[in-house]
Design a protein around this motif. Sequence first.
Motif, PDB file in Angstrom:
ATOM      1  N   THR A 128      44.279  42.372  29.084  1.00  0.00           N
ATOM      2  CA  THR A 128      45.505  42.068  28.345  1.00  0.00           C
ATOM      3  C   THR A 128      45.964  43.370  27.708  1.00  0.00           C
ATOM      4  N   LEU A 129      47.213  43.725  27.955  1.00  0.00           N
ATOM      5  CA  LEU A 129      47.747  44.995  27.468  1.00  0.00           C
ATOM      6  C   LEU A 129      49.063  44.763  26.751  1.00  0.00           C
ATOM      7  N   THR A 130      49.291  45.522  25.696  1.00  0.00           N
ATOM      8  CA  THR A 130      50.583  45.524  25.026  1.00  0.00           C
ATOM      9  C   THR A 130      51.220  46.876  25.315  1.00  0.00           C
ATOM     10  N   ALA A 159      59.018  52.104  30.300  1.00  0.00           N
ATOM     11  CA  ALA A 159      59.447  51.910  31.686  1.00  0.00           C
ATOM     12  C   ALA A 159      58.577  50.877  32.400  1.00  0.00           C
ATOM     13  N   PRO A 160      59.019  50.397  33.561  1.00  0.00           N
ATOM     14  CA  PRO A 160      58.156  49.536  34.370  1.00  0.00           C
ATOM     15  C   PRO A 160      56.813  50.232  34.626  1.00  0.00           C
ATOM     16  N   VAL A 161      55.755  49.434  34.702  1.00  0.00           N
ATOM     17  CA  VAL A 161      54.415  49.980  34.815  1.00  0.00           C
ATOM     18  C   VAL A 161      53.629  49.171  35.847  1.00  0.00           C
ATOM     19  N   ARG A 162      52.693  49.855  36.512  1.00  0.00           N
ATOM     20  CA  ARG A 162      51.826  49.191  37.496  1.00  0.00           C
ATOM     21  C   ARG A 162      50.381  49.343  37.033  1.00  0.00           C
ATOM     22  N   GLY A 192      61.050  45.750  25.698  1.00  0.00           N
ATOM     23  CA  GLY A 192      60.596  46.056  24.348  1.00  0.00           C
ATOM     24  C   GLY A 192      59.088  46.187  24.347  1.00  0.00           C
ATOM     25  N   LYS A 193      58.457  45.834  23.238  1.00  0.00           N
ATOM     26  CA  LYS A 193      57.000  45.890  23.100  1.00  0.00           C
ATOM     27  C   LYS A 193      56.458  44.507  23.475  1.00  0.00           C
ATOM     28  N   GLU A 194      55.789  44.407  24.655  1.00  0.00           N
ATOM     29  CA  GLU A 194      55.337  43.115  25.157  1.00  0.00           C
ATOM     30  C   GLU A 194      53.895  43.168  25.624  1.00  0.00           C
ATOM     31  N   SER A 195      53.277  41.987  25.613  1.00  0.00           N
ATOM     32  CA  SER A 195      51.905  41.861  26.117  1.00  0.00           C
ATOM     33  C   SER A 195      51.901  41.138  27.453  1.00  0.00           C
ATOM     34  N   VAL A 196      50.928  41.497  28.293  1.00  0.00           N
ATOM     35  CA  VAL A 196      50.781  40.902  29.614  1.00  0.00           C
ATOM     36  C   VAL A 196      49.296  40.840  29.943  1.00  0.00           C
ATOM     37  N   SER A 197      48.905  39.838  30.727  1.00  0.00           N
ATOM     38  CA  SER A 197      47.509  39.708  31.166  1.00  0.00           C
ATOM     39  C   SER A 197      47.438  39.608  32.675  1.00  0.00           C
ATOM     40  N   PHE A 198      46.418  40.209  33.236  1.00  0.00           N
ATOM     41  CA  PHE A 198      46.144  40.134  34.668  1.00  0.00           C
ATOM     42  C   PHE A 198      44.644  39.940  34.848  1.00  0.00           C
ATOM     43  N   THR A 199      44.266  39.256  35.932  1.00  0.00           N
ATOM     44  CA  THR A 199      42.860  39.134  36.308  1.00  0.00           C
ATOM     45  C   THR A 199      42.672  39.738  37.681  1.00  0.00           C
ATOM     46  N   LEU A 213      51.153  52.536  25.682  1.00  0.00           N
ATOM     47  CA  LEU A 213      50.163  51.492  25.453  1.00  0.00           C
ATOM     48  C   LEU A 213      49.979  51.366  23.949  1.00  0.00           C
ATOM     49  N   HIS A 214      50.092  50.136  23.444  1.00  0.00           N
ATOM     50  CA  HIS A 214      49.932  49.894  22.003  1.00  0.00           C
ATOM     51  C   HIS A 214      48.575  49.289  21.675  1.00  0.00           C
ATOM     52  N   GLY A 215      47.902  48.759  22.654  1.00  0.00           N
ATOM     53  CA  GLY A 215      46.580  48.163  22.476  1.00  0.00           C
ATOM     54  C   GLY A 215      46.213  47.391  23.726  1.00  0.00           C
ATOM     55  N   ALA A 216      44.925  47.148  23.914  1.00  0.00           N
ATOM     56  CA  ALA A 216      44.491  46.438  25.115  1.00  0.00           C
ATOM     57  C   ALA A 216      43.091  45.879  24.910  1.00  0.00           C
ATOM     58  N   ALA A 217      42.779  44.852  25.688  1.00  0.00           N
ATOM     59  CA  ALA A 217      41.440  44.267  25.711  1.00  0.00           C
ATOM     60  C   ALA A 217      41.085  43.947  27.146  1.00  0.00           C
ATOM     61  N   VAL A 218      39.798  44.023  27.452  1.00  0.00           N
ATOM     62  CA  VAL A 218      39.325  43.700  28.795  1.00  0.00           C
ATOM     63  C   VAL A 218      38.063  42.842  28.666  1.00  0.00           C
TER      64      VAL A 218
END
Length: 164
Positions: A78-80, A84-87, A111-118, A148-153
């Motif tokens: 999960t990343l905030t 620009a678009p990011v991969r 804007g400043k958003e969070s997203v999760s991927f598995t 990147l504003h923060g992330a968890a794995v």
Amino acid sequence: MRLPTRRRTLVLLGVLLLLVAVPAVVLAAANRNFNGATERQSAKWTARSAQISGSGWHRVPGLSISRCTVHEVAETVTLTVSGAPVRFRGVVDGVPEAPMKPGVVRFVPSGKESVSFTFVANTAAFEANDNHRFDIQWQSPSGAPVRLHGAAVNLVFERGSQSC
């Protein structure tokens, strides 16, 4: 000239074996299921800000995990981010040519958003060693800045047994 009966029977059995074995091997190679007895998990997070620009791939700082694993591994991130678009992609043992499934994923922050991927993969011993490093990498396809504003794995895995 006719082959002797025994030889003919062996040739026929060989042909039949090929007719059965080849489709079975192809089916096994096309199987998209990973199996394992996942029993452990490990997590990391970072609140540290980071930024990339340029179109090269970079490790997301603070999220690398090294563990002794075998069979199926699932890595949820999960990343905030903003900009620009990011991969993103999951990479095992620094081998970007074989990223974890589903491969490269894309996110367009508003804007400043969070997203999760598995990401998922199968791991196996390499030279009698089940230790593996799992990285999440990111890239700005356009080369424009991404922050990147923060992330968890979270890594879910079956513990390996060789050289652990």
